[in-house]
Design an enzyme around this catalytic site. Structure first.
Site, mmCIF file in Angstrom:
data_model
loop_
_atom_site.group_PDB
_atom_site.id
_atom_site.type_symbol
_atom_site.label_atom_id
_atom_site.label_comp_id
_atom_site.label_asym_id
_atom_site.label_seq_id
_atom_site.Cartn_x
_atom_site.Cartn_y
_atom_site.Cartn_z
ATOM 1 N N TYR A 72 0.840 -1.095 -0.088
ATOM 2 C CA TYR A 72 0.174 -0.099 0.070
ATOM 3 C C TYR A 72 0.816 1.253 0.033
ATOM 4 O O TYR A 72 0.618 2.176 -0.494
ATOM 5 C CB TYR A 72 -0.960 0.046 1.210
ATOM 6 C CG TYR A 72 -2.449 -0.820 0.551
ATOM 7 C CD1 TYR A 72 -3.144 -0.168 -0.090
ATOM 8 C CD2 TYR A 72 -2.235 -2.052 1.351
ATOM 9 C CE1 TYR A 72 -4.230 -0.961 -0.456
ATOM 10 C CE2 TYR A 72 -3.540 -2.815 0.849
ATOM 11 C CZ TYR A 72 -4.308 -2.297 -0.286
ATOM 12 O OH TYR A 72 -5.618 -3.003 -0.455
ATOM 13 N N GLN A 105 -16.103 4.501 -7.461
ATOM 14 C CA GLN A 105 -15.315 3.183 -7.113
ATOM 15 C C GLN A 105 -14.100 3.128 -6.909
ATOM 16 O O GLN A 105 -13.256 2.143 -6.594
ATOM 17 C CB GLN A 105 -15.583 1.984 -8.227
ATOM 18 C CG GLN A 105 -17.271 2.018 -8.562
ATOM 19 C CD GLN A 105 -17.440 1.246 -9.852
ATOM 20 O OE1 GLN A 105 -17.520 -0.074 -9.816
ATOM 21 N NE2 GLN A 105 -17.706 1.934 -10.890
ATOM 22 N N HIS A 133 -15.524 1.973 -2.220
ATOM 23 C CA HIS A 133 -14.488 0.940 -2.056
ATOM 24 C C HIS A 133 -13.139 1.231 -1.078
ATOM 25 O O HIS A 133 -12.426 0.806 -0.775
ATOM 26 C CB HIS A 133 -13.849 0.471 -3.309
ATOM 27 C CG HIS A 133 -14.761 -0.305 -4.271
ATOM 28 N ND1 HIS A 133 -14.569 -0.443 -5.646
ATOM 29 C CD2 HIS A 133 -16.054 -0.781 -3.720
ATOM 30 C CE1 HIS A 133 -15.645 -1.098 -6.164
ATOM 31 N NE2 HIS A 133 -16.647 -1.269 -5.186
ATOM 32 N N THR A 206 -16.672 3.959 -16.125
ATOM 33 C CA THR A 206 -16.755 2.499 -15.505
ATOM 34 C C THR A 206 -17.214 1.579 -16.404
ATOM 35 O O THR A 206 -18.186 1.861 -17.376
ATOM 36 C CB THR A 206 -17.614 2.586 -14.172
ATOM 37 O OG1 THR A 206 -18.002 1.133 -13.802
ATOM 38 C CG2 THR A 206 -18.992 3.277 -14.297
HETATM 39 P P1 NAD Z 1 -12.792 -0.715 -15.217
HETATM 40 O O1 NAD Z 1 -11.304 -0.843 -15.297
HETATM 41 O O2 NAD Z 1 -13.518 -2.071 -15.154
HETATM 42 O O3 NAD Z 1 -13.396 0.186 -16.289
HETATM 43 C C1 NAD Z 1 -12.787 1.331 -16.661
HETATM 44 C C2 NAD Z 1 -13.764 1.765 -17.673
HETATM 45 O O4 NAD Z 1 -13.153 3.204 -18.029
HETATM 46 C C3 NAD Z 1 -13.951 1.254 -19.157
HETATM 47 O O5 NAD Z 1 -15.328 0.870 -19.433
HETATM 48 C C4 NAD Z 1 -13.184 1.889 -19.937
HETATM 49 O O6 NAD Z 1 -13.478 1.941 -21.337
HETATM 50 C C5 NAD Z 1 -13.245 3.476 -19.443
HETATM 51 N N1 NAD Z 1 -12.118 4.325 -19.679
HETATM 52 C C6 NAD Z 1 -10.796 4.352 -20.028
HETATM 53 N N2 NAD Z 1 -10.290 5.313 -20.395
HETATM 54 C C7 NAD Z 1 -11.595 6.456 -20.028
HETATM 55 C C8 NAD Z 1 -11.258 7.949 -20.346
HETATM 56 N N3 NAD Z 1 -10.279 8.465 -20.425
HETATM 57 N N4 NAD Z 1 -12.514 8.384 -19.954
HETATM 58 C C9 NAD Z 1 -13.626 7.868 -19.618
HETATM 59 N N5 NAD Z 1 -13.809 6.513 -19.342
HETATM 60 C C10 NAD Z 1 -12.673 5.914 -19.634
HETATM 61 O O7 NAD Z 1 -13.039 -0.037 -13.918
HETATM 62 P P2 NAD Z 1 -14.223 0.386 -13.010
HETATM 63 O O8 NAD Z 1 -15.611 -0.007 -13.735
HETATM 64 O O9 NAD Z 1 -13.930 1.341 -11.861
HETATM 65 O O10 NAD Z 1 -14.218 -1.205 -12.134
HETATM 66 C C11 NAD Z 1 -12.819 -1.758 -11.453
HETATM 67 C C12 NAD Z 1 -12.703 -1.698 -10.235
HETATM 68 O O11 NAD Z 1 -11.352 -1.555 -10.016
HETATM 69 C C13 NAD Z 1 -13.117 -0.969 -9.074
HETATM 70 O O12 NAD Z 1 -13.832 -1.790 -8.161
HETATM 71 C C14 NAD Z 1 -12.343 -0.061 -8.624
HETATM 72 O O13 NAD Z 1 -12.256 0.222 -7.117
HETATM 73 C C15 NAD Z 1 -10.785 -0.643 -8.977
HETATM 74 N N6 NAD Z 1 -9.797 0.192 -9.559
HETATM 75 C C16 NAD Z 1 -9.894 1.474 -9.043
HETATM 76 C C17 NAD Z 1 -8.831 2.321 -9.853
HETATM 77 C C18 NAD Z 1 -8.517 3.732 -9.158
HETATM 78 O O14 NAD Z 1 -8.963 4.139 -7.842
HETATM 79 N N7 NAD Z 1 -8.159 4.775 -10.043
HETATM 80 C C19 NAD Z 1 -8.041 1.920 -10.601
HETATM 81 C C20 NAD Z 1 -8.112 0.747 -11.137
HETATM 82 C C21 NAD Z 1 -9.110 -0.053 -10.635
#
Ligand code: NAD
Ligand code: ZN
Length: 259
Positions: A72, A105, A133, A206
């Site tokens: 972390y 999320q 989350h 998302t």
């Molecule tokens: P996901 O990775 O499943 O989906 C990401 C989505 O964002 C995709 O549909 C993609 O097409 C879209 N995307 C990509 N670039 C983009 C942009 N520039 N503008 C708008 N949309 C864009 O992510 P999710 O739906 O958040 O689910 C994944 C899980 O992983 C969640 O539970 C989350 O907590 C976790 N996560 C969090 C982070 C973070 O905190 N930044 C990063 C990765 C994963």
């Protein structure tokens, strides 16, 4: 992939946004893509030879809290190098100016940084996100009810240097929902209330497959509201949305808000 939503879609989305008395904003990893936040599974997201499923669990933390904290600390460092992008900033301005709630999320804390920046010294709480989350920058006690926000450096060299509770001195843990853990029921019910009370749901970045977040836009719709999706890709929500603006959040959101 288009980065230029058709002007018809944009005009319809602007109309929905203008007419909405209350907006529910649901964000996922995509809103932070343009900030360079490493994804969990991408090359940048890998740490040593571990898979996230081996470290982001209560069992892993019980077995070796130092190792989990070390991971972390590394993730906090990576994300601390990132800045909110124009998409985060546009949402923060919207939430500061009008009845709107950001529900995310993401665990990267970038909505909060954008809220503070945009509020520029005044109260930023209206743009404070509901973090489904948890957050890399929140901690909670493994023994008592203490929880707090914390951006200090983590020293994970030794079990004794790990962060400890200011109230009972027990070990602190990241305030993140780990694999196998349930979402905080209070946070979850607040998110459902926000979705139900809004007359517009703006879903940004998302993939709309992780439950229960994926069902929140449907709650807004069932309560009579509209749905706008902002995503460069097609998702299970695209056909369901009243308007799908296909493009990156950092360009589409400021355009949508007329900035
Ligand atoms: P996901 O990775 O499943 O989906 C990401 C989505 O964002 C995709 O549909 C993609 O097409 C879209 N995307 C990509 N670039 C983009 C942009 N520039 N503008 C708008 N949309 C864009 O992510 P999710 O739906 O958040 O689910 C994944 C899980 O992983 C969640 O539970 C989350 O907590 C976790 N996560 C969090 C982070 C973070 O905190 N930044 C990063 C990765 C994963
Ligand atoms: Zn404690």
């Amino acid at each position: 992939m288009s980065t230029d939503p058709s002007s018809g879609d944009l005009a319809r989305a602007r109309g929905l946004l203008e007419d909405a008395a209350r907006v529910f904003i649901l964000t996922g990893a995509g809103i932070s893509a343009e900030s360079g936040v490493p994804t969990f599974r991408g090359e940048d997201g890998l740490w040593r030879s571990y898979r996230p499923e081996e470290l982001a669990t209560p069992q892993a933390f019980r077995k070796d809290p130092r190792l989990v904290w070390e991971w972390y600390a590394w993730r906090r460092g990576k994300v601390s190098d990132c800045e909110p992008n124009p998409g985060h900033r546009a949402l923060a301005r919207l939430a500061l100016a009008r009845p709107a709630r950001i529900v995310t999320q993401n665990v990267d804390g970038l909505h909060e940084v954008a809220a503070r920046d945009e509020a520029d010294g005044s109260d930023w709480s209206a743009a404070s996100p509901l973090e489904l989350h948890g957050s890399l920058f929140r901690v909670r006690c493994t023994e008592c009810a203490y929880h707090g926000r914390d951006r200090a450096d983590i020293d994970a060299t030794d079990r004794d240097t790990l962060p400890s509770c200011p109230e009972c001195a027990a070990l602190l843990r990241p305030d993140i929902v780990w694999f196998g853990e349930a979402l905080d029921p209070l946070v979850l019910s607040a998110a459902f209330d926000e979705a139900r009370e809004a007359d517009l749901c703006l879903v940004v970045g998302t993939s709309a497959v992780v439950q229960p977040a994926a069902s929140l836009p449907r709650i807004t719709r069932e309560a009579g509201g509209s749905v706008i999706e902002v995503n460069p890709q097609t998702t299970p929500l695209t056909d369901f949305a009243d308007v799908a603006l296909k493009g990156p959040a950092g360009i589409v959101l400021p355009t949508l808000m007329g900035d």
